[in-house]
Design a protein around this motif. Structure first.
Motif, PDB file in Angstrom:
ATOM      1  N   SER A 140       0.839  -1.203   0.000  1.00  0.00           N
ATOM      2  CA  SER A 140       0.000   0.000   0.000  1.00  0.00           C
ATOM      3  C   SER A 140       0.871   1.249   0.000  1.00  0.00           C
ATOM      4  O   SER A 140       0.637   2.201  -0.753  1.00  0.00           O
ATOM      5  N   ASP A 329     -15.801   4.918   6.326  1.00  0.00           N
ATOM      6  CA  ASP A 329     -15.402   5.034   4.918  1.00  0.00           C
ATOM      7  C   ASP A 329     -16.373   5.913   4.125  1.00  0.00           C
ATOM      8  O   ASP A 329     -15.958   6.674   3.253  1.00  0.00           O
ATOM      9  N   TYR A 347      -8.126   4.255  -3.755  1.00  0.00           N
ATOM     10  CA  TYR A 347      -7.860   3.523  -2.514  1.00  0.00           C
ATOM     11  C   TYR A 347      -6.850   2.420  -2.813  1.00  0.00           C
ATOM     12  O   TYR A 347      -7.167   1.477  -3.542  1.00  0.00           O
ATOM     13  N   SER A 354     -11.950  -6.110  -1.403  1.00  0.00           N
ATOM     14  CA  SER A 354     -12.672  -5.647  -2.600  1.00  0.00           C
ATOM     15  C   SER A 354     -14.183  -5.631  -2.417  1.00  0.00           C
ATOM     16  O   SER A 354     -14.862  -4.702  -2.877  1.00  0.00           O
ATOM     17  N   PHE A 357     -15.268  -2.552  -0.396  1.00  0.00           N
ATOM     18  CA  PHE A 357     -15.212  -1.290  -1.138  1.00  0.00           C
ATOM     19  C   PHE A 357     -16.222  -1.244  -2.278  1.00  0.00           C
ATOM     20  O   PHE A 357     -16.745  -0.176  -2.607  1.00  0.00           O
ATOM     21  N   GLN A 379     -10.724   1.353  -6.486  1.00  0.00           N
ATOM     22  CA  GLN A 379      -9.843   0.613  -5.587  1.00  0.00           C
ATOM     23  C   GLN A 379      -8.655   0.078  -6.383  1.00  0.00           C
ATOM     24  O   GLN A 379      -8.826  -0.755  -7.266  1.00  0.00           O
ATOM     25  N   ALA A 381      -6.497  -2.284  -6.131  1.00  0.00           N
ATOM     26  CA  ALA A 381      -6.368  -3.474  -5.286  1.00  0.00           C
ATOM     27  C   ALA A 381      -5.040  -4.169  -5.544  1.00  0.00           C
ATOM     28  O   ALA A 381      -4.638  -4.338  -6.692  1.00  0.00           O
TER      29      ALA A 381
END
Length: 590
Positions: A140, A329, A347, A354, A357, A379, A381
């Motif tokens: 991340s 969120d 994100y 997943s 989100f 996202q 991911a």
């Protein structure tokens, strides 16, 4: 200063004009220009156009060739196969184009600014208060940091957000324990290292947990403390702040080791949206997006099913009145859209989240906070970090690997490599340590960034610090080698000579550099740092071939020496700028 037009764009323009002249209805058609092994470029778009116009593709290709002006830019264009066009450029155009980038005072190497920059909020690097960062936090942080740098370079207005875990039930337990044992976080020395800060928190957490599990009265007091925290009791908040401050000392030390800038103002944890939670729930319920079900406030979806195939609701507020991640969120989305005026929300979060989100984004769309035109959420991911055995990365004892241990080991391995390469003993111990850190951290980052974010990747330090293969060390070594040549050149300066013929390896290198701007733009548009990493690896590989086949300082003429030094210098600048965007250092000497 205006950006330099790439050779690809220049050829594309000429082909589009020729296509339009040969077939007026194809005015906006894409010639589908691609780099080719058979020539410098191949255009494949004529086959589809001929089919649409019910024309013979080879005849149409011949008509297009007749309309193309060759000379300054295009040296040769020929029809191949059923209707492909093979295009070869003049050496003069290749050198002049590169020279224009080289002379560009802004140093952007032809990368344009986006025409209509928006505001993008990137949510990345999200550690938890009072918990150690582990290998799962690596991706991340590294991916997010690279995307921030790439987007900012293209002119996008980027707002960084680190959504740290700083709220919730465990803090009642920790606060109560510290209240009853106030000396546990008192520092005799005010200058505490990140390791010490985390060691203190870890010790405190274990002691609090032990008491929580064995003493019912303490458990009751701890749970009462959660209520005090959520209600904003000043004393409770002050104790909570101690945990946050102590954790930040640790976070900053880890991010500094990762050679990443994390600013305090960008850290807005779960607690930052606490005052919005009630209103978020009210807005969702009043609009009918969320409904009460068995005492909880939920959002239901027809098309979203859990692993068993049953509909999975998003629980915004629990039966006991507590708020979960969804409420936080969704409040964060409201803040980012309405206060920060974001057009894009990214994100950088583990792929295993997943489903969460997907539901959060869909809820925000139904509420009118997101839409597909003005405000999008995405996202980015990422997959899992695996060990050499292909299983999720763990220690021998089956524990999650601490991020600090991993980074320290990478630096140790890299320092050994740097010391071995310095056979003549030209580097001081301080230099070796500095380069060891730059190579080791670069190796870890590059291994992550050279893999598509969605894929899992194996963490293999032996491979990462290798001088061979697709590694950052290979790129850093190519850069350092060029710097060495430029130093040896002494008074002889890099100078483009468009009148010279180019060897095959020179052409390949120069044409690849022409694609830098397009690669950076694509990486920004697709949030795909791995595309830039792949480009840079190919650049270093093409440079190695050039270095092997084309003597630089011992070239045939003074003009050729200057021209090859020029090619070396543009390569170095491109490598350096590309690595900066990935967050990786390029040492001048290795």
């Amino acid at each position: 200063m205006a950006s330099v037009t790439s050779l690809t764009a220049s050829v594309q323009q000429r082909l589009a004009s020729a296509l339009s002249a040969a077939l007026p209805e194809a005015a906006d058609a894409d010639p589908l220009l691609r780099r080719s092994d058979r020539a410098d470029y191949q255009a494949n778009g004529i086959l589809a156009l001929a089919k649409k116009a019910k024309a013979n593709p080879r005849e149409l290709a011949t008509q297009v060739v007749a309309q193309v002006e060759s000379g300054e830019v295009i040296k040769e264009i020929e029809v191949s196969g059923p209707g492909f066009l093979n295009i070869t450029l003049t050496d003069k155009a290749i050198t002049e184009n590169l020279a224009a980038r080289y002379a560009d005072a802004d140093g952007r190497l032809g990368v344009p600014f986006v025409e209509h920059p928006g505001t993008t909020v990137i949510d990345y690097a999200q550690p938890n208060v009072a918990k150690e960062m582990h290998v799962g936090h690596l991706r991340s942080a590294v991916i997010g940091d690279a995307v921030v740098k790439i987007l900012e370079f293209t002119g996008e207005n980027v707002v960084r957000r680190h959504h740290i875990g700083d709220w919730g039930t465990q803090f009642g337990m920790l606060i109560q324990y510290l209240d009853e044992h106030p000396h546990e976080l008192d520092h005799k020395d005010t200058q505490v290292s990140g390791e010490e800060a985390m060691s203190n928190l870890d010790r405190l957490y274990k002691a609090a947990r032990k008491l929580f599990d064995s003493d019912e009265e303490f458990k009751t007091r701890a749970r009462r403390r959660v209520v005090d925290l959520q209600a904003g009791d000043p004393h409770t908040l002050a104790t909570w702040q101690k945990f946050v401050d102590e954790s930040k000392i640790y976070f900053f030390s880890v991010f500094e080791k990762l050679d990443m800038e994390i600013r305090d103002a960008d850290i807005v944890g779960e607690s930052g949206y606490n005052d919005m939670l009630d209103e978020t729930c009210r807005l969702l319920e009043e609009s009918g997006v969320a409904v009460r079900s068995e005492g909880a406030l939920c959002v239901f979806f027809d098309d979203i099913k859990g692993p068993e195939g049953n509909p999975v609701p998003l629980i915004v507020r629990k039966t006991d009145g507590g708020y979960g991640y969804a409420a936080t969120d969704l409040s964060a989305i409201r803040d980012r859209v309405f206060n920060l005026k974001a057009n894009s929300l990214i994100y950088v979060v583990d792929a295993r989240q997943s489903l969460h989100f997907k539901m959060v984004f869909e809820t925000a769309r139904r509420a009118g906070w997101l839409n597909d035109e003005d405000v999008k959420a995405y996202q980015l991911a990422f997959g899992t970090v695996l060990g050499k055995d292909g299983k999720p990365f763990k220690t021998r004892e089956g524990e999650t690997v601490r991020l600090v241990d991993l980074l320290d080991e990478a630096v140790d391995r890299a320092t050994t490599v740097v010391r071995e390469k310095d056979a003549l003993g030209q580097l001081s111990e301080e230099d070796i340590a500095e380069r060891g850190a730059q190579v080791g951290i670069g190796a870890v980052k590059y291994a992550d960034l050279s893999t598509s974010a969605s894929r899992d990747y194996k963490f293999d330090l032996d491979q990462m610090v290798s001088l061979n293969g697709d590694t950052s060390v290979y790129l850093q070594y190519a850069y350092a080698r060029i710097q060495s040549i430029l130093r040896k050149a002494g008074e002889v300066r890099p100078q483009p000579h468009p009148e010279l013929e180019l060897a095959e390896a020179e052409r390949a290198l120069a044409l690849h550099m022409d694609a830098f701007a397009e690669t950076v733009s694509d990486s920004a548009t697709e949030y795909a740092p791995h595309k830039l990493a792949a480009y840079l690896y190919q650049l270093a590989s093409l440079y190695t071939t050039f270095y092997d086949k084309c003597p630089v300082l011992k070239a045939e003429s003074a003009q050729q020496v200057e021209n090859r030094l020029f090619l070396c210098d543009v390569t170095a600048r491109t490598l350096h700028q590309g690595m900066v965007l990935l967050g990786i250092r390029t040492p001048e000497r290795l």
